[in-house]
Design a protein around this motif. Structure first.
Motif, PDB file in Angstrom:
ATOM      1  N   ILE A 365       0.831  -1.211   0.000  1.00 20.60           N
ATOM      2  CA  ILE A 365       0.000   0.000   0.000  1.00 20.60           C
ATOM      3  C   ILE A 365       0.864   1.260   0.000  1.00 20.60           C
ATOM      4  O   ILE A 365       0.460   2.305  -0.528  1.00 20.60           O
ATOM      5  N   GLU A 366       2.080   1.176   0.558  1.00 19.54           N
ATOM      6  CA  GLU A 366       2.975   2.342   0.545  1.00 19.54           C
ATOM      7  C   GLU A 366       3.366   2.728  -0.878  1.00 19.54           C
ATOM      8  O   GLU A 366       3.459   3.912  -1.214  1.00 19.54           O
ATOM      9  N   ASP A 367       3.581   1.706  -1.749  1.00 17.55           N
ATOM     10  CA  ASP A 367       3.938   1.988  -3.139  1.00 17.55           C
ATOM     11  C   ASP A 367       2.771   2.625  -3.878  1.00 17.55           C
ATOM     12  O   ASP A 367       2.969   3.502  -4.726  1.00 17.55           O
ATOM     13  N   LEU A 368       1.559   2.181  -3.572  1.00 16.77           N
ATOM     14  CA  LEU A 368       0.373   2.781  -4.200  1.00 16.77           C
ATOM     15  C   LEU A 368       0.221   4.242  -3.781  1.00 16.77           C
ATOM     16  O   LEU A 368      -0.044   5.112  -4.617  1.00 16.77           O
ATOM     17  N   LYS A 376      -2.453   9.424   2.503  1.00 16.19           N
ATOM     18  CA  LYS A 376      -2.738   8.267   3.358  1.00 16.19           C
ATOM     19  C   LYS A 376      -4.017   7.605   2.879  1.00 16.19           C
ATOM     20  O   LYS A 376      -5.007   8.275   2.606  1.00 16.19           O
ATOM     21  N   MET A 377      -3.983   6.276   2.762  1.00 15.77           N
ATOM     22  CA  MET A 377      -5.197   5.530   2.445  1.00 15.77           C
ATOM     23  C   MET A 377      -6.004   5.354   3.728  1.00 15.77           C
ATOM     24  O   MET A 377      -5.456   5.382   4.831  1.00 15.77           O
ATOM     25  N   GLU A 381      -3.444   1.037   8.362  1.00 17.85           N
ATOM     26  CA  GLU A 381      -2.803   0.106   9.291  1.00 17.85           C
ATOM     27  C   GLU A 381      -3.566  -1.219   9.359  1.00 17.85           C
ATOM     28  O   GLU A 381      -3.077  -2.198   9.951  1.00 17.85           O
ATOM     29  N   SER A 382      -4.759  -1.281   8.733  1.00 12.07           N
ATOM     30  CA  SER A 382      -5.590  -2.493   8.783  1.00 12.07           C
ATOM     31  C   SER A 382      -5.266  -3.470   7.661  1.00 12.07           C
ATOM     32  O   SER A 382      -5.783  -4.585   7.650  1.00 12.07           O
TER      33      SER A 382
END
Length: 448
Positions: A365-368, A376-377, A381-382
């Protein structure tokens, strides 16, 4: 003693230069990079050590600055008013009564002196100091230390009083020269904007800084994609697996992937094949031990394990001791280096000619967030991957054509293998369409 006009003008110029000195000294010391000063200290620059010491304990320095600035401001007002008032008063006598002309002359003189000091003693010097703060800080540190020494009684009194009141209101009196990861990221960003780093280099540096924040699961190969041997595999089975999915190392398991007993190096297999020797996975000389890591470790902790144990591969286990994947040194390096080492075939994210993105469901998700420039998505953290994001947002196991609208982007599932999301198509949509579809998504109840 009455001073002539020339003397008073010389005094005004001297006061402006003195005030400019204090302004440059103040802004250059405050704006000097602690990182740069630390580098100069390591190179043996003694002045850099003096600058850093004043940054850590700035009380005496700012006391001298305030003594100098305020004394000059008072003297400048006194001298400047006597320089300019007669000229303005004489000018206004052509239009006004003497009393009004005197008042207007004083006001214009005050305004002129203020503007001259603000412009030449404050704004321009501070702009000069901000242009190369380290240079001017190193240049002026000796004279500032001398002023601190000769004004020591005043400095001690003012510093003591200011420290007392700071302690009363709970403010630290010492400025610790700490450098945070946010400081480093900001410096890297500034370097990229200035053209000193290209985007790939900037990304690599940011990835190194963020290794502590990324979990091992974001870079590992998941268990479904791991090719492994079992003790019951025949030589033909081993050859077929190597031909269909070549790797430098293979796990060796007892019956299934949750019972890993070691790994075998493909070089050893090649040597056996070239020498026409028999091959048995039961041979202890072929098997090598492999470390097992919990899935809660960060990538920086994984690197530390590799360093301590002299390994470059490990099995990742969850809290139930089940294998969730494997991680190699190459996986960590690919995470750090990003596009610098990845080919298009290896990349999780591929941008198409029409501006849309094809994204693998296993993409961290960090790359996205970095690719789409999203801060931040939601509740990131989930979950750890784009597939996890889709499941979290849809509140179900996604199917083909299921979509999510978020922050001006549409995420659509276009390939599913069993219940695993293989490919997601991401496209940017217009603001009006975004609001409409997000509203529809909120009104629609999630399927069970």
């Amino acid at each position: 003693m009455e001073l002539d006009l020339t003397t008073r003008l010389i005094i005004i110029v001297a006061l402006i230069l003195s005030s400019a000195y204090f302004s440059i000294a103040e802004i250059s010391l405050a704006a000097s990079s602690k990182i740069r000063m630390q580098q100069l200290i390591e190179q043996g620059n003694k002045r850099a050590k003096q600058v850093l010491d004043l940054q850590i304990k700035p009380g005496p320095f700012f006391s001298v600055i305030q003594i100098g600035v305020n004394a000059i401001a008072i003297l400048g007002g006194i001298v400047g008013e006597t320089v300019f008032s007669p000229f303005f008063e004489q000018f206004f006598l052509y239009f006004c009564a003497p009393d009004l002309a005197a008042s207007l002359g004083f006001f214009c003189s005050f305004f002129a002196v203020t503007m001259i000091f603000v412009l030449f003693a404050d704004l321009i010097p501070k702009r000069i100091g901000l242009n190369k703060p380290e240079k001017y800080a190193l240049l002026l540190i000796g004279s500032m230390r001398f002023l601190i020494l000769i004004l020591k009684p005043f400095v001690i009194a003012l510093t003591g009083l200011s420290n007392f009141f700071l302690k009363v209101i709970g403010v630290p009196t010492k400025n610790e020269a700490t450098i945070t990861s946010e400081d480093l990221l900001a410096t890297v960003g500034a370097g990229a904007e200035a053209g000193l780093l290209d985007n790939d280099e900037k990304q690599a540096i940011e990835n190194v800084i963020k290794l502590e924040d990324r979990f091992v699961t974001s870079a590992m190969t998941p268990r479904d994609s791991v090719t492994y041997f079992t003790l019951g595999n025949s030589l033909e089975d081993i050859k077929k697996k190597i031909e269909s999915d070549p790797h430098s190392k293979y796990l060796v398991c007892d019956k299934n992937i949750d019972r890993v007993i070691g790994y075998i190096d493909s070089k050893d297999l090649l040597c056996r094949a070239l020498e026409n020797e028999s091959l048995s996975l039961h041979e202890k000389s072929l098997l090598k031990s492999i470390p097992c890591l919990p899935d809660t470790l960060s990538l920086s902790e994984v690197l530390e394990v590799f360093k301590q144990q002299g390994k470059d591969i490990a099995v990742v286990l969850n809290e139930y001791a089940l294998t969730v994947g494997i991680i190699t040194l190459g996986d960590v390096m690919s995470t750090v280096m990003g596009n610098l080492v990845q080919t298009e075939d290896d990349s999780y994210i591929v941008q198409r000619e029409d501006g849309t993105w094809l994204i693998d469901g296993a993409t961290p998700i960090e790359d996205l967030e970095r690719t789409l420039e999203l801060d931040k998505m939601p509740d990131d953290e989930s979950y750890e991957t784009v597939a996890g994001f889709m499941m979290y947002m849809l509140r179900k196991i996604p199917k083909l054509t299921d979509k999510v609208i978020y922050s001006g982007y549409k995420f659509e599932v276009i390939d599913v293998d069993m219940n695993r999301i293989d490919q997601i198509l991401v496209s940017k949509i217009e603001t009006e369409q975004t609001n409409k579809e997000e509203k529809q998504g909120l009104e629609k109840k999630p399927e069970n």
